[in-house]
Write an enzyme that holds these catalytic residues in place. Structure first.
Site, PDB file in Angstrom:
ATOM      1  N   ASP A   1      -4.899  -7.436   5.262  1.00  0.00           N
ATOM      2  CA  ASP A   1      -4.525  -5.892   4.797  1.00  0.00           C
ATOM      3  C   ASP A   1      -4.941  -4.642   6.642  1.00  0.00           C
ATOM      4  O   ASP A   1      -5.994  -5.118   7.319  1.00  0.00           O
ATOM      5  CB  ASP A   1      -5.567  -5.460   4.176  1.00  0.00           C
TER       6      ASP A   1
ATOM      7  N   MET B   1      -9.890   6.820  -0.309  1.00  0.00           N
ATOM      8  CA  MET B   1     -11.097   6.950   0.673  1.00  0.00           C
ATOM      9  C   MET B   1     -11.600   8.363   0.813  1.00  0.00           C
ATOM     10  O   MET B   1     -11.453   9.317   0.148  1.00  0.00           O
ATOM     11  CB  MET B   1     -10.044   7.177   2.163  1.00  0.00           C
TER      12      MET B   1
ATOM     13  N   HIS C   1      -8.677  -0.555  -3.449  1.00  0.00           N
ATOM     14  CA  HIS C   1      -9.411  -0.913  -2.243  1.00  0.00           C
ATOM     15  C   HIS C   1     -10.559   0.164  -1.945  1.00  0.00           C
ATOM     16  O   HIS C   1     -10.231   1.745  -1.760  1.00  0.00           O
ATOM     17  CB  HIS C   1      -8.666  -0.684  -0.844  1.00  0.00           C
TER      18      HIS C   1
ATOM     19  N   HIS D   1      -1.201  -1.447  -4.038  1.00  0.00           N
ATOM     20  CA  HIS D   1      -2.792  -1.517  -3.540  1.00  0.00           C
ATOM     21  C   HIS D   1      -3.016  -0.387  -2.951  1.00  0.00           C
ATOM     22  O   HIS D   1      -2.464   0.627  -2.837  1.00  0.00           O
ATOM     23  CB  HIS D   1      -2.199  -2.155  -2.418  1.00  0.00           C
TER      24      HIS D   1
ATOM     25  N   ASP E   1      -5.075   2.798  -1.673  1.00  0.00           N
ATOM     26  CA  ASP E   1      -6.555   2.586  -0.929  1.00  0.00           C
ATOM     27  C   ASP E   1      -6.777   4.305  -0.954  1.00  0.00           C
ATOM     28  O   ASP E   1      -6.789   5.343  -0.459  1.00  0.00           O
ATOM     29  CB  ASP E   1      -5.886   3.138   1.160  1.00  0.00           C
TER      30      ASP E   1
ATOM     31  N   MET F   1     -12.515   2.723   0.453  1.00  0.00           N
ATOM     32  CA  MET F   1     -13.026   2.812   0.920  1.00  0.00           C
ATOM     33  C   MET F   1     -14.153   3.820   1.431  1.00  0.00           C
ATOM     34  O   MET F   1     -13.686   4.684   1.672  1.00  0.00           O
ATOM     35  CB  MET F   1     -12.270   3.094   2.512  1.00  0.00           C
TER      36      MET F   1
ATOM     37  N   SER G   1       1.393  -1.191  -0.138  1.00  0.00           N
ATOM     38  CA  SER G   1       0.200  -0.146  -0.203  1.00  0.00           C
ATOM     39  C   SER G   1       0.570   1.184   0.084  1.00  0.00           C
ATOM     40  O   SER G   1       1.324   1.366   0.868  1.00  0.00           O
ATOM     41  CB  SER G   1      -0.703   0.121   1.158  1.00  0.00           C
TER      42      SER G   1
ATOM     43  N   MET H   1      -9.582  -6.876   7.008  1.00  0.00           N
ATOM     44  CA  MET H   1      -9.119  -6.076   7.303  1.00  0.00           C
ATOM     45  C   MET H   1      -8.681  -5.764   8.884  1.00  0.00           C
ATOM     46  O   MET H   1      -9.455  -7.208   9.819  1.00  0.00           O
ATOM     47  CB  MET H   1     -10.398  -4.051   7.413  1.00  0.00           C
TER      48      MET H   1
HETATM   49  C1  DX5 Z   1      -5.553   1.568   5.537  1.00  0.00           C
HETATM   50  C2  DX5 Z   1      -6.153   0.549   4.428  1.00  0.00           C
HETATM   51  C3  DX5 Z   1      -4.414  -0.065   4.051  1.00  0.00           C
HETATM   52  C4  DX5 Z   1      -3.604   0.364   5.415  1.00  0.00           C
HETATM   53  C5  DX5 Z   1      -2.064  -0.725   5.170  1.00  0.00           C
HETATM   54  O1  DX5 Z   1      -7.334   1.758   5.830  1.00  0.00           O
HETATM   55  O2  DX5 Z   1      -6.813   0.510   4.474  1.00  0.00           O
HETATM   56  O3  DX5 Z   1      -4.104  -0.400   3.395  1.00  0.00           O
HETATM   57  O4  DX5 Z   1      -3.161   1.669   4.587  1.00  0.00           O
HETATM   58  O5  DX5 Z   1      -0.944   0.174   5.220  1.00  0.00           O
HETATM   59  P1  DX5 Z   1      -0.530  -0.714   7.008  1.00  0.00           P
HETATM   60  O6  DX5 Z   1       0.628  -1.135   6.804  1.00  0.00           O
HETATM   61  O7  DX5 Z   1       0.244   0.637   7.462  1.00  0.00           O
HETATM   62  O8  DX5 Z   1      -1.551  -0.320   8.332  1.00  0.00           O
HETATM   63 ZN    ZN Z   2      -5.846  -1.160   2.391  1.00  0.00          ZN
END
Ligand code: DX5
Ligand code: ZN
Length: 238
Positions: free
Chosen positions: A175, A37, A66, A33, A35, A68, A9, A137
């Site tokens: 994750d 949001m 991913h 990956h 993320d 969110m 990520s 998660m």
């Molecule tokens: C959290 C994300 C993860 C996160 C992973 O909401 O979905 O992908 O960024 O990063 P680390 O390994 O730092 O937890």
């Molecule tokens: Zn993630």
């Protein structure tokens, strides 16, 4: 030996130089990956299709997006057009897992459902056939750099049991909070795909940290019984 996939990520990478961020991990990774949001489903905002498209031009690796976000249906096609190869959405945002997964597959991407720590594995029952992977998660979604919630790992085997009952085991991605000192535990829990964020990008030498993670995964995979190994290549061409 069945390879355990590594999908770093970039959430905690240096966004002023994404090209370098990708270059650090490209040779040892199976996907990037990303993320996404929305400041609604989670209390944080990151980026959308525009940035995914920019990253698409920086790598040959599949892009693992991913989501969110509260309204995944509204944006699936945009992320696909931007270059997403795998798209996961959260079970918590919809009563129609099948419809969302179907929309992802229909546009040619692989579909995954993500479960936040409080959401039981049973939530996926009945949908195995429509999914290409599940995402467990192990932190509350929203931020990188949190500590792993080890109890959430129990869901990995629970998901495999449910999907096996339904006739097809799906790969499980894990994750959140994964680093060198808990990687063994994550793999022992059954993870097929591992997301590592800050443990790579907060390291002064991200490339070395990524390489170390890759080789430990390979060591663990060679020691692991992988009967009936599962693959993300199931029934899709890209
Ligand atoms: C959290 C994300 C993860 C996160 C992973 O909401 O979905 O992908 O960024 O990063 P680390 O390994 O730092 O937890
Ligand atoms: Zn993630």
């Amino acid at each position: 030996m069945k390879r355990i996939m590594l999908t770093p990520s970039i959430l905690n990478a240096d966004f002023s130089n994404l090209k370098a961020a990708i270059a650090h991990i490209e040779d040892v990774s199976d996907a990037v990956h990303l993320d996404v949001m929305d400041g609604n489903f989670v209390p944080n905002l990151t980026f959308g299709p525009l940035v995914v498209r920019a990253i698409r031009s920086l790598t040959r690796l599949p892009l693992d997006v991913h989501l969110m976000i509260a309204q995944p249906m509204e944006f699936i096609q945009d992320f696909r057009d931007a270059g997403a190869d795998w798209i996961s959405f959260h079970a918590e945002v919809t009563r129609h897992i099948g419809e969302v997964a179907g929309a992802i597959r229909k546009c040619g991407a692989r579909a995954g459902v993500a479960l936040s720590p409080q959401t039981p594995a049973e939530r996926l029952r009945g949908y195995t056939d429509l999914l290409d992977f599940a995402l467990v998660m192990t932190v509350m979604p929203g931020f990188g750099g949190q500590r792993i919630i080890p109890e959430a790992l129990e869901k990995v085997s629970a998901i495999k049991a449910i999907s096996a009952e339904e006739g097809r085991e799906i790969p499980v991605q894990v994750d959140g909070g994964i680093k060198a000192d808990n990687l063994d535990m994550v793999v022992e829990a059954g993870a097929d795909i591992v997301v590592v964020g800050s443990s790579i990008y907060a390291d002064p030498e991200p490339a070395a940290a990524a390489r170390r993670t890759r080789s430990r995964l390979d060591e663990l995979a060679s020691g692991r019984e992988l009967a009936g190994g599962v693959s993300l290549d199931y029934n899709q061409g890209n």
